[in-house]
Design a protein around this motif. Structure first.
Motif, PDB file in Angstrom:
ATOM      1  N   THR A  60       0.850  -1.181   0.000  1.00 16.84           N
ATOM      2  CA  THR A  60       0.000   0.000   0.000  1.00 16.84           C
ATOM      3  C   THR A  60       0.889   1.235   0.000  1.00 16.84           C
ATOM      4  OG1 THR A  60      -1.675  -1.177   1.250  1.00 16.84           O
ATOM      5  CG2 THR A  60      -1.836   1.208   1.212  1.00 16.84           C
ATOM      6  N   THR A  61       0.608   2.137  -0.929  1.00 16.31           N
ATOM      7  CA  THR A  61       1.348   3.390  -1.018  1.00 16.31           C
ATOM      8  C   THR A  61       0.373   4.551  -0.939  1.00 16.31           C
ATOM      9  OG1 THR A  61       1.211   3.423  -3.420  1.00 16.31           O
ATOM     10  CG2 THR A  61       3.144   2.369  -2.464  1.00 16.31           C
ATOM     11  N   THR A  62       0.903   5.709  -0.649  1.00 18.58           N
ATOM     12  CA  THR A  62       0.091   6.919  -0.584  1.00 18.58           C
ATOM     13  C   THR A  62       0.560   7.873  -1.674  1.00 18.58           C
ATOM     14  OG1 THR A  62      -0.174   6.640   1.790  1.00 18.58           O
ATOM     15  CG2 THR A  62      -0.659   8.804   0.899  1.00 18.58           C
ATOM     16  N   ILE A  63      -0.397   8.363  -2.456  1.00 15.14           N
ATOM     17  CA  ILE A  63      -0.106   9.278  -3.558  1.00 15.14           C
ATOM     18  C   ILE A  63      -0.973  10.519  -3.394  1.00 15.14           C
ATOM     19  CG2 ILE A  63      -0.199   9.581  -6.063  1.00 15.14           C
ATOM     20  CD1 ILE A  63       0.187   6.608  -6.354  1.00 15.14           C
ATOM     21  N   ARG A  64      -0.411  11.676  -3.712  1.00 15.08           N
ATOM     22  CA  ARG A  64      -1.162  12.929  -3.654  1.00 15.08           C
ATOM     23  C   ARG A  64      -2.006  13.066  -4.915  1.00 15.08           C
ATOM     24  NH1 ARG A  64      -2.684  16.596   0.168  1.00 15.08           N
ATOM     25  NH2 ARG A  64      -3.000  18.602  -0.781  1.00 15.08           N
ATOM     26  N   CYS A  65      -3.311  13.201  -4.729  1.00 23.84           N
ATOM     27  CA  CYS A  65      -4.223  13.357  -5.857  1.00 23.84           C
ATOM     28  C   CYS A  65      -4.373  14.848  -6.177  1.00 23.84           C
ATOM     29  CB  CYS A  65      -5.582  12.750  -5.530  1.00 23.84           C
ATOM     30  SG  CYS A  65      -6.802  13.000  -6.831  1.00 23.84           S
ATOM     31  N   PRO A  66      -4.049  15.266  -7.402  1.00 24.42           N
ATOM     32  CA  PRO A  66      -4.172  16.683  -7.743  1.00 24.42           C
ATOM     33  C   PRO A  66      -5.620  17.135  -7.882  1.00 24.42           C
ATOM     34  CG  PRO A  66      -3.498  15.433  -9.657  1.00 24.42           C
ATOM     35  CD  PRO A  66      -3.513  14.474  -8.502  1.00 24.42           C
ATOM     36  N   VAL A  67      -6.539  16.226  -8.089  1.00 27.82           N
ATOM     37  CA  VAL A  67      -7.941  16.583  -8.254  1.00 27.82           C
ATOM     38  C   VAL A  67      -8.607  16.759  -6.895  1.00 27.82           C
ATOM     39  CG1 VAL A  67     -10.163  15.867  -9.201  1.00 27.82           C
ATOM     40  CG2 VAL A  67      -8.070  15.422 -10.474  1.00 27.82           C
ATOM     41  N   ALA A  68      -8.438  15.772  -6.019  1.00 27.62           N
ATOM     42  CA  ALA A  68      -9.074  15.816  -4.699  1.00 27.62           C
ATOM     43  C   ALA A  68      -8.294  16.664  -3.698  1.00 27.62           C
ATOM     44  CB  ALA A  68      -9.230  14.400  -4.152  1.00 27.62           C
ATOM     45  N   GLN A  69      -7.043  16.992  -4.030  1.00 31.07           N
ATOM     46  CA  GLN A  69      -6.180  17.785  -3.149  1.00 31.07           C
ATOM     47  C   GLN A  69      -5.976  17.109  -1.792  1.00 31.07           C
ATOM     48  OE1 GLN A  69      -4.508  20.707  -3.948  1.00 31.07           O
ATOM     49  NE2 GLN A  69      -5.156  20.132  -5.988  1.00 31.07           N
ATOM     50  N   ARG A  70      -5.787  15.785  -1.813  1.00 34.93           N
ATOM     51  CA  ARG A  70      -5.502  15.046  -0.582  1.00 34.93           C
ATOM     52  C   ARG A  70      -4.740  13.775  -0.937  1.00 34.93           C
ATOM     53  NH1 ARG A  70     -11.388  14.024  -0.880  1.00 34.93           N
ATOM     54  NH2 ARG A  70     -11.628  11.868  -1.497  1.00 34.93           N
ATOM     55  N   ASP A  71      -4.203  13.135   0.098  1.00 27.72           N
ATOM     56  CA  ASP A  71      -3.468  11.893  -0.097  1.00 27.72           C
ATOM     57  C   ASP A  71      -4.446  10.738  -0.269  1.00 27.72           C
ATOM     58  OD1 ASP A  71      -1.017  13.148   0.127  1.00 27.72           O
ATOM     59  OD2 ASP A  71      -0.906  12.857   2.281  1.00 27.72           O
ATOM     60  N   ILE A  72      -4.161   9.887  -1.234  1.00 26.61           N
ATOM     61  CA  ILE A  72      -5.005   8.748  -1.563  1.00 26.61           C
ATOM     62  C   ILE A  72      -4.173   7.483  -1.394  1.00 26.61           C
ATOM     63  CG2 ILE A  72      -6.348   7.629  -3.389  1.00 26.61           C
ATOM     64  CD1 ILE A  72      -7.548  10.277  -2.508  1.00 26.61           C
ATOM     65  N   HIS A  96      -3.864  22.455 -12.384  1.00 25.63           N
ATOM     66  CA  HIS A  96      -3.935  21.572 -13.554  1.00 25.63           C
ATOM     67  C   HIS A  96      -4.744  20.317 -13.247  1.00 25.63           C
ATOM     68  CE1 HIS A  96      -1.002  24.144 -15.402  1.00 25.63           C
ATOM     69  NE2 HIS A  96      -0.242  24.012 -14.341  1.00 25.63           N
ATOM     70  N   THR A  97      -5.856  20.478 -12.542  1.00 26.57           N
ATOM     71  CA  THR A  97      -6.656  19.321 -12.142  1.00 26.57           C
ATOM     72  C   THR A  97      -7.342  18.654 -13.311  1.00 26.57           C
ATOM     73  OG1 THR A  97      -8.527  20.757 -11.634  1.00 26.57           O
ATOM     74  CG2 THR A  97      -7.076  20.184  -9.828  1.00 26.57           C
ATOM     75  N   LEU A  98      -7.569  19.393 -14.373  1.00 29.56           N
ATOM     76  CA  LEU A  98      -8.209  18.792 -15.546  1.00 29.56           C
ATOM     77  C   LEU A  98      -7.311  18.958 -16.765  1.00 29.56           C
ATOM     78  CD1 LEU A  98     -11.912  19.905 -15.071  1.00 29.56           C
ATOM     79  CD2 LEU A  98     -10.921  17.676 -14.653  1.00 29.56           C
ATOM     80  N   ASP A  99      -6.071  18.456 -16.650  1.00 29.56           N
ATOM     81  CA  ASP A  99      -5.151  18.551 -17.782  1.00 29.56           C
ATOM     82  C   ASP A  99      -5.731  17.884 -19.017  1.00 29.56           C
ATOM     83  OD1 ASP A  99      -3.202  20.010 -16.542  1.00 29.56           O
ATOM     84  OD2 ASP A  99      -2.091  18.273 -15.859  1.00 29.56           O
ATOM     85  N   SER A 100      -6.402  16.781 -18.813  1.00 30.98           N
ATOM     86  CA  SER A 100      -7.027  16.101 -19.937  1.00 30.98           C
ATOM     87  C   SER A 100      -8.539  16.225 -19.792  1.00 30.98           C
ATOM     88  CB  SER A 100      -6.620  14.627 -19.961  1.00 30.98           C
ATOM     89  OG  SER A 100      -7.167  13.969 -18.840  1.00 30.98           O
ATOM     90  N   ARG A 101      -9.226  16.105 -20.883  1.00 27.28           N
ATOM     91  CA  ARG A 101     -10.683  16.212 -20.841  1.00 27.28           C
ATOM     92  C   ARG A 101     -11.324  14.891 -20.432  1.00 27.28           C
ATOM     93  NH1 ARG A 101     -13.248  20.757 -20.695  1.00 27.28           N
ATOM     94  NH2 ARG A 101     -14.935  19.934 -21.920  1.00 27.28           N
ATOM     95  N   GLY A 102     -10.523  13.872 -20.192  1.00 26.76           N
ATOM     96  CA  GLY A 102     -11.060  12.583 -19.797  1.00 26.76           C
ATOM     97  C   GLY A 102     -11.617  12.599 -18.396  1.00 26.76           C
ATOM     98  N   LEU A 103     -12.471  11.650 -18.121  1.00 26.17           N
ATOM     99  CA  LEU A 103     -13.099  11.556 -16.811  1.00 26.17           C
ATOM    100  C   LEU A 103     -12.458  10.497 -15.936  1.00 26.17           C
ATOM    101  CD1 LEU A 103     -16.841  11.779 -17.900  1.00 26.17           C
ATOM    102  CD2 LEU A 103     -15.421  13.595 -16.960  1.00 26.17           C
ATOM    103  N   THR A 104     -11.577   9.690 -16.496  1.00 28.10           N
ATOM    104  CA  THR A 104     -11.005   8.600 -15.725  1.00 28.10           C
ATOM    105  C   THR A 104      -9.988   9.112 -14.716  1.00 28.10           C
ATOM    106  OG1 THR A 104      -9.311   8.240 -17.395  1.00 28.10           O
ATOM    107  CG2 THR A 104     -11.307   6.922 -17.582  1.00 28.10           C
ATOM    108  N   CYS A 105      -9.783   8.330 -13.691  1.00 28.52           N
ATOM    109  CA  CYS A 105      -8.848   8.666 -12.626  1.00 28.52           C
ATOM    110  C   CYS A 105      -7.423   8.662 -13.184  1.00 28.52           C
ATOM    111  CB  CYS A 105      -8.985   7.662 -11.483  1.00 28.52           C
ATOM    112  SG  CYS A 105      -7.790   7.919 -10.155  1.00 28.52           S
ATOM    113  N   GLY A 106      -6.663   9.695 -12.897  1.00 28.93           N
ATOM    114  CA  GLY A 106      -5.294   9.794 -13.377  1.00 28.93           C
ATOM    115  C   GLY A 106      -4.311   8.955 -12.587  1.00 28.93           C
ATOM    116  N   LEU A 107      -4.726   8.452 -11.450  1.00 29.57           N
ATOM    117  CA  LEU A 107      -3.837   7.640 -10.623  1.00 29.57           C
ATOM    118  C   LEU A 107      -3.829   6.182 -11.034  1.00 29.57           C
ATOM    119  CD1 LEU A 107      -4.682   9.118  -7.115  1.00 29.57           C
ATOM    120  CD2 LEU A 107      -2.820   9.754  -8.651  1.00 29.57           C
ATOM    121  N   ARG A 108      -4.809   5.769 -11.787  1.00 32.41           N
ATOM    122  CA  ARG A 108      -4.907   4.352 -12.175  1.00 32.41           C
ATOM    123  C   ARG A 108      -3.953   3.994 -13.254  1.00 32.41           C
ATOM    124  NH1 ARG A 108     -10.760   2.242 -12.798  1.00 32.41           N
ATOM    125  NH2 ARG A 108     -10.067   0.481 -11.640  1.00 32.41           N
TER     126      ARG A 108
END
Length: 74
Positions: free
Chosen positions: A3-15, A62-74
């Protein structure tokens, strides 16, 4: 699996994420992620807003760098 923790630029929190032995993310533990479709609810809601909302979301960290809706962390 680790298990790792990554900073989500969209949610502005650690995931928390589950990674395999090679370091590839296999699962994301986020309340805003629809597991069935892989769509980020925050991105979807921002893109459904008006033009000003869309502009502010793209400019903000830059939370919406791409117009896609998918999660950028996946």
């Amino acid at each position: 699996m680790a298990t790792t923790t990554i900073r989500c630029p969209v949610a502005q929190r650690d995931i928390d994420c589950e990674a395999d032995f090679e370091g590839m993310i296999t699962r994301v533990f986020c309340t805003e992620l629809d597991e069935r479709t892989g769509i980020c609810r925050l991105k979807r809601n921002a893109l459904e807003g008006g033009p000003l909302t869309q502009l502010l979301e793209r400019v903000s960290e830059h939370t919406l760098d791409s117009r896609g809706l998918t999660c950028g962390l996946r």
